[in-house]
Design a protein around this motif. Structure first.
Motif, short mmCIF file in Angstrom:
data_model
loop_
_atom_site.label_atom_id
_atom_site.label_comp_id
_atom_site.label_asym_id
_atom_site.label_seq_id
_atom_site.Cartn_x
_atom_site.Cartn_y
_atom_site.Cartn_z
N GLU A 1 -3.01 -6.31 -0.96
CA GLU A 1 -2.87 -8.12 -1.14
C GLU A 1 -4.33 -7.80 -1.97
N TRP A 2 -5.08 -9.00 -3.05
CA TRP A 2 -6.11 -9.35 -2.77
C TRP A 2 -6.46 -10.95 -3.10
N ILE B 1 -9.91 -7.64 0.37
CA ILE B 1 -8.51 -6.48 -0.37
C ILE B 1 -7.64 -5.62 0.36
N ASN B 2 -6.30 -5.79 0.52
CA ASN B 2 -5.57 -4.78 1.50
C ASN B 2 -4.78 -3.52 0.45
N ILE B 3 -5.56 -2.53 0.75
CA ILE B 3 -4.70 -1.40 0.37
C ILE B 3 -3.33 -0.59 1.74
N ASN B 4 -2.39 0.01 0.53
CA ASN B 4 -0.74 1.03 1.57
C ASN B 4 -0.50 1.61 0.49
N LEU B 5 -0.88 2.18 0.29
CA LEU B 5 -0.33 3.49 -0.33
C LEU B 5 0.40 3.91 0.00
N GLY B 6 1.51 3.62 -1.25
CA GLY B 6 3.43 3.91 -0.10
C GLY B 6 3.71 3.08 0.18
N GLY B 7 2.87 1.47 0.34
CA GLY B 7 3.60 0.60 1.97
C GLY B 7 3.97 -0.70 0.70
#
Length: 211
Positions: free
Chosen positions: A193-194, A205-211
């Motif tokens: 999410e940005w 900013i939220n990062i979530n590798l593979g999510g």
């Protein structure tokens, strides 16, 4: 006779000084008119470009820091903004009407993934290389291409980079604060999410590798 000569010399010197001051004044006025191709316009364009690059670097560095720490990590950084907040200055220096700051994330050639920052608007044509380069990219450790997914961006818009349609976040210069807060998290319970909050002057900013 000597007195007359001295008076004449003083008068001549005064006229010369006056003429020099007039020339300097005319140059100064010319220098602040931001005519296309003028030294002042090129200098201002360079300052704007440097601020774009600095913003891209700050975001990518924050993302790299959170990615390196792993799930549950969070970091906050601040980016000082001056030129990107002035739409009139941007229009005059870059020749773009109704300018909007555009931010996205993805791959650049075979180099890797990272943050893109540019200014879009009427008269904008994306250029990633060469003298007319106006898109600035900064590599990050987070290996994810997000510009293909419009749902990632809270205020999504699309820009054409060559033959590629790129989704991203658009922010009006008037909405940007003097010190932009960039908050990056890795929350496994949330997707990538940005979101830009103009009231708080913050980019979340939220990062979530593979999510």
């Amino acid at each position: 006779m000597l007195k007359r000569m001295k008076r004449g010399q003083v008068s001549l010197e005064f006229m010369m000084v006056f003429a020099i001051m007039l020339i300097l004044l005319l140059y100064s006025v010319q220098n602040v008119t931001f005519k296309e191709g003028s030294a002042s316009a090129e200098s201002m364009a360079l300052q704007i470009n440097l601020e774009e690059k600095n913003l891209a670097n700050a975001i990518s560095n924050a993302i790299s820091q959170v990615y390196a720490q792993g799930p549950g990590a969070k970091t906050t950084t601040y980016v000082k903004l001056t030129y990107l907040r002035d739409s009139k200055m941007i229009s005059r220096a870059l020749g773009i009407a109704d300018p909007v700051v555009f931010i996205t994330y993805g791959n650049y050639s075979d180099v890797g993934n990272g943050t893109y920052v540019t200014i879009i608007g009427t008269g904008f044509t994306a250029s990633l290389t060469g003298k007319n380069k106006n898109v600035f990219w900064s590599q990050s450790m987070y290996s994810s291409i997000l510009y293909t997914n419009s749902s990632v961006w809270s205020n999504s818009t699309s820009v054409t980079f060559g033959s590629t349609t790129v989704n991203g976040l658009q922010i009006s210069p008037a909405q940007l604060p003097p010190n932009l807060q960039v908050v990056v998290t890795w929350d496994p319970a949330k997707p990538d999410e940005w979101t830009f909050n103009s009231t708080k002057g913050a980019l979340y900013i939220n990062i979530n590798l593979g999510g």
